[in-house]
Design a protein around this motif. Sequence first.
Motif, short mmCIF file in Angstrom:
data_model
loop_
_atom_site.label_atom_id
_atom_site.label_comp_id
_atom_site.label_asym_id
_atom_site.label_seq_id
_atom_site.Cartn_x
_atom_site.Cartn_y
_atom_site.Cartn_z
N ASN A 97 -8.60 -6.72 47.04
CA ASN A 97 -9.90 -6.62 47.71
C ASN A 97 -10.46 -5.20 47.53
OD1 ASN A 97 -8.78 -4.91 49.74
ND2 ASN A 97 -8.02 -6.71 50.81
N VAL A 98 -11.71 -5.00 47.91
CA VAL A 98 -12.40 -3.73 47.69
C VAL A 98 -11.72 -2.59 48.45
CG1 VAL A 98 -14.59 -2.51 48.00
CG2 VAL A 98 -14.60 -4.88 47.24
N GLU A 99 -11.28 -2.84 49.65
CA GLU A 99 -10.63 -1.79 50.45
C GLU A 99 -9.35 -1.29 49.75
OE1 GLU A 99 -11.51 -4.82 51.76
OE2 GLU A 99 -13.28 -4.19 52.89
N ASP A 100 -8.56 -2.22 49.25
CA ASP A 100 -7.34 -1.83 48.53
C ASP A 100 -7.67 -1.09 47.23
OD1 ASP A 100 -5.69 -2.83 50.49
OD2 ASP A 100 -5.36 -4.75 49.48
N LEU A 101 -8.75 -1.49 46.57
CA LEU A 101 -9.17 -0.82 45.35
C LEU A 101 -9.50 0.64 45.63
CD1 LEU A 101 -10.14 -0.75 42.37
CD2 LEU A 101 -12.36 -1.52 43.21
N HIS B 255 6.45 -6.57 30.63
CA HIS B 255 5.88 -7.43 31.66
C HIS B 255 4.39 -7.13 31.76
CE1 HIS B 255 9.49 -9.19 33.41
NE2 HIS B 255 10.08 -8.01 33.23
N GLU B 256 3.60 -8.14 31.95
CA GLU B 256 2.16 -7.97 32.14
C GLU B 256 1.76 -8.80 33.34
OE1 GLU B 256 -1.59 -9.47 29.67
OE2 GLU B 256 -0.49 -7.89 28.62
N TRP B 257 1.54 -8.13 34.46
CA TRP B 257 1.17 -8.81 35.69
C TRP B 257 -0.25 -8.45 36.07
CZ3 TRP B 257 6.21 -6.29 37.39
CH2 TRP B 257 7.29 -7.10 37.06
N LYS B 258 -1.00 -9.43 36.49
CA LYS B 258 -2.38 -9.22 36.93
C LYS B 258 -2.46 -9.63 38.39
CE LYS B 258 -3.97 -10.04 32.30
NZ LYS B 258 -4.61 -10.89 31.37
N HIS B 259 -3.12 -8.80 39.17
CA HIS B 259 -3.24 -9.07 40.60
C HIS B 259 -4.70 -8.92 41.02
CE1 HIS B 259 1.12 -8.83 41.13
NE2 HIS B 259 1.07 -7.82 40.29
N ARG B 260 -5.13 -9.78 41.86
CA ARG B 260 -6.46 -9.69 42.44
C ARG B 260 -6.33 -8.89 43.74
NH1 ARG B 260 -11.18 -12.83 41.65
NH2 ARG B 260 -10.05 -14.11 40.17
#
Length: 116
Positions: free
Chosen positions: A12-16, A5-10
């Motif tokens: 936000n900066v705080e979560d990063l 599986h290859e999932w990409k998620h966007r």
Amino acid sequence: MDLRHEWKHRINVEDLILLRQRLRLLAKPDPYAVGGCYHIRSLYFDTPSDKALREKLDGVNGREKFRIRCYNRDFSLIHLEKKSKRNGLGRKEKVRLTPDQVQALMNGETNCFIPN
């Protein structure tokens, strides 16, 4: 065929920032990342009729795409990669290329991998 599986998620900066802090407790930094990042150069190939693009846009179940890729401007390590998708699962195969083979492919010489 080894599929994944290859999932990409966007995010936000705080979560990063939070994710990086948590991952530091579990994993070592990638030694190949320069300043925590990669500089990736990719050259994608398609047919004159844009087959790979059209299949992606049309949601074709079984499809493939090819690319030449190198990292961090290191042209001593170049790969030809084939990415395949089947039933939502992906697979990547790669072979190492020489700069001469890259140039041959860019010149349209598709037989440059056939041994004499």
